[in-house]
Design an enzyme around this catalytic site. Structure first.
Site, PDB file in Angstrom:
ATOM      1  N   GLU A 163      -0.941  -2.164   4.052  1.00 37.93           N
ATOM      2  CA  GLU A 163      -1.551  -3.421   3.637  1.00 37.93           C
ATOM      3  C   GLU A 163      -2.175  -3.294   2.242  1.00 37.93           C
ATOM      4  O   GLU A 163      -2.068  -4.212   1.418  1.00 37.93           O
ATOM      5  CB  GLU A 163      -2.624  -3.847   4.648  1.00 37.93           C
ATOM      6  CG  GLU A 163      -3.437  -5.078   4.264  1.00 37.93           C
ATOM      7  CD  GLU A 163      -2.617  -6.357   4.200  1.00 37.93           C
ATOM      8  OE1 GLU A 163      -3.047  -7.290   3.477  1.00 37.93           O
ATOM      9  OE2 GLU A 163      -1.570  -6.443   4.866  1.00 37.93           O
TER      10      GLU A 163
ATOM     11  N   GLY B 233      -2.677   3.712   9.395  1.00 36.12           N
ATOM     12  CA  GLY B 233      -1.549   3.659   8.477  1.00 36.12           C
ATOM     13  C   GLY B 233      -1.159   2.255   8.085  1.00 36.12           C
ATOM     14  O   GLY B 233      -0.776   1.997   6.936  1.00 36.12           O
ATOM     15  N   VAL B 234      -1.270   1.321   9.020  1.00 35.27           N
ATOM     16  CA  VAL B 234      -0.891  -0.056   8.709  1.00 35.27           C
ATOM     17  C   VAL B 234      -1.788  -0.643   7.623  1.00 35.27           C
ATOM     18  O   VAL B 234      -1.358  -1.502   6.841  1.00 35.27           O
ATOM     19  CB  VAL B 234      -0.921  -0.946   9.971  1.00 35.27           C
ATOM     20  CG1 VAL B 234       0.161  -0.534  10.943  1.00 35.27           C
ATOM     21  CG2 VAL B 234      -2.293  -0.914  10.641  1.00 35.27           C
TER      22      VAL B 234
ATOM     23  N   ILE C  92      -9.875   8.374  10.778  1.00 30.70           N
ATOM     24  CA  ILE C  92      -8.623   8.339  10.019  1.00 30.70           C
ATOM     25  C   ILE C  92      -8.322   6.883   9.700  1.00 30.70           C
ATOM     26  O   ILE C  92      -8.383   6.011  10.577  1.00 30.70           O
ATOM     27  CB  ILE C  92      -7.463   8.957  10.822  1.00 30.70           C
ATOM     28  CG1 ILE C  92      -7.721  10.438  11.100  1.00 30.70           C
ATOM     29  CG2 ILE C  92      -6.139   8.805  10.069  1.00 30.70           C
ATOM     30  CD1 ILE C  92      -6.694  11.071  12.015  1.00 30.70           C
TER      31      ILE C  92
ATOM     32  N   HIS D 112     -11.410   4.173  15.128  1.00 30.63           N
ATOM     33  CA  HIS D 112     -10.168   4.863  14.734  1.00 30.63           C
ATOM     34  C   HIS D 112     -10.492   6.080  13.867  1.00 30.63           C
ATOM     35  O   HIS D 112     -10.276   6.045  12.664  1.00 30.63           O
ATOM     36  CB  HIS D 112      -9.272   3.885  13.951  1.00 30.63           C
ATOM     37  CG  HIS D 112      -7.836   4.298  13.859  1.00 30.63           C
ATOM     38  ND1 HIS D 112      -7.364   5.162  12.897  1.00 30.63           N
ATOM     39  CD2 HIS D 112      -6.766   3.958  14.613  1.00 30.63           C
ATOM     40  CE1 HIS D 112      -6.058   5.329  13.042  1.00 30.63           C
ATOM     41  NE2 HIS D 112      -5.675   4.599  14.080  1.00 30.63           N
TER      42      HIS D 112
END
Length: 446
Positions: free
Chosen positions: A364, A359-360, A356, A350
């Protein structure tokens, strides 16, 4: 204050690479002396300062070598490692050959010998290299980053294209107790197919299975079992500690290293020294203060990574925070910190070539900060926190390797064991992510 040892002590044995017998004598030294290796077997007993500027980089393949005016000492990293961990600033290291003894292949004997010599305070304040902003060093497959911190922490990952040693990763704070128990006993290692080539190139001439772990395709050749299940990464950290002490002063930083090696370690030290500042004990930069582990204000405290792990159940590879700042005067707020390193496993996919942070996982990290805020309360001991919903998530800018995430959370509704939290993530003061989430706290099943 700066320190040295209280009394003279010695160690002798055979050098790993040269095979030469040698005796090393450690002697007290005055403040400002630093650490110097003195070739007492050569005319005029030349002294070589243990500094990166004296490193023989062309020879730093299987060990760190220093030289000056034709005098040279091989494989100094185990001694340097023990000196840094034990807080020794000044030391005369007299040696009667060109390589210290390898002993059992670890730094344990050096560390124990220096520890028994005792520590003596001198008349000058201790000085440190500190950072005001992250730095990054890349060379070949090696990536080493350093982040502001009030102490020395090292997170290291190694990986080999080998069926027995693949991925190993460890994070450890470098202090005397941790070093003596967790790092110093870790032995050096090599692969069995390397030995013939190493010896043809004049290396490992004093090596044996008494002083090195020899790795085969499906295990180790040694009769003695491994001292740690992850002994290989521990020894890599041991070596890195020794190499970074070639800075000439102790460091305060969180260092994240991926596939370190002696030559690149020294390259990193050169980069670090060029960008770091020198500060005396008990002085802190603004960046250090943001992640300090002491009491920064009335009622304020920062939970270290080790303390965080005692509060929440998350573990590698899913622990997304390094430290959390809480304040008894503001129990509805907390701030978490996450040093985003290139070692993070999610960067492998990723995305390749354009890493990057998902976002999750930022969300978290905010949630884990909230968990620490709640579960660090005495009445919540032994509980778990679960997501119930996530709302209003917005991603405003990407988070990349080298970023320091500041995760601010605030309780919007507190129903005891149910509640709603607002989270915001920042990098260099710029908002990257925000969200609101509901949670429920339950008792851990027995």
């Amino acid at each position: 204050m700066q320190t040295t040892i209280m009394k003279e002590v010695s160690v002798e044995g055979i050098g790993l690479h040269t095979g030469n017998k040698s005796k090393v004598t450690f002697k007290p030294a005055p403040s400002g002396y630093g650490i110097k290796f003195i070739r007492v077997d050569l005319p005029n007993k030349p002294a070589i300062e243990a500094l990166w500027s004296n490193a023989a980089l062309g020879m730093a393949v299987r060990g760190s070598v220093i030289e000056k005016n034709g005098a040279r000492v091989h494989t100094i990293e185990h001694i340097m490692s023990a000196c840094l961990a034990l807080g020794i600033d000044n030391l005369a290291v007299e040696i009667n050959n060109n390589e210290p003894p390898i002993l059992d292949g670890s730094a344990r004997v050096f560390a124990q010998t220096l520890a028994t010599a005792g520590s003596k305070e001198l008349d000058a304040p201790k000085e440190y290299y500190v950072l005001k902003e992250p730095i990054h060093f890349t060379a070949g497959k090696t990536k080493i980053s350093a982040y502001p911190s009030d102490k020395l922490e090292i997170e290291c990952a190694i990986g080999f294209d080998h069926p027995y040693i693949k991925h190993q990763q460890l994070s450890v704070e470098i202090n005397k107790d941790a070093y003596l128990n967790e790092l110093a006993p870790a032995k050096t290692f090599c692969f069995d197919y390397e030995i013939e080539a190493l010896q043809k190139n004049g290396l490992a001439l004093g090596g044996s299975m008494e002083n090195a772990i020899v790795v085969s395709l499906d295990g180790i050749h040694n009769k003695e079992p491994l001292r740690y299940s992850d002994e290989f990464v521990r020894h890599k950290i041991l070596d890195l500690v020794g190499d970074i002490y070639l800075a000439g002063k102790p460091l305060k930083a969180k260092i994240v290293a991926d596939k370190p090696g002696h030559q690149n370690n020294i390259g990193f030290v050169k980069e670090f020294v060029s960008k770091a500042a020198i500060e005396k004990e008990n002085t802190h930069t603004k960046a250090e203060a943001a992640m300090s582990t002491g009491t920064a204000a009335a009622g304020e405290r920062i939970l270290t990574h080790e303390e965080v792990l005692k509060v929440i159940p998350h573990r590698y590879p899913f622990i997304m925070i390094d430290k959390v700042k809480v304040n008894d005067a503001e129990p509805t707020k907390a701030t978490g910190y996450k040093c985003v390193s290139g070692n993070e496993g999610f960067f492998q996919g990723h995305f390749p070539g354009a890493p990057i942070m998902p976002g999750v996982l930022i969300v978290e990290a905010m949630a884990q900060t909230s968990c620490v805020m709640f579960l660090s309360r005495p009445q919540m001991a032994g509980c778990l926190a679960y997501f119930m919903s996530i709302d209003g998530v917005k991603f405003r800018r990407p988070v990349k390797p080298g970023d320091l995430l500041e995760l601010k959370v605030e309780i919007l509704k507190d129903g005891g064991r149910r509640g709603k939290v607002k989270g915001q993530a920042f990098v260099d003061g710029a908002l990257t992510t925000e969200a609101e989430f509901m949670f429920i706290i339950v008792d851990k099943e027995k």
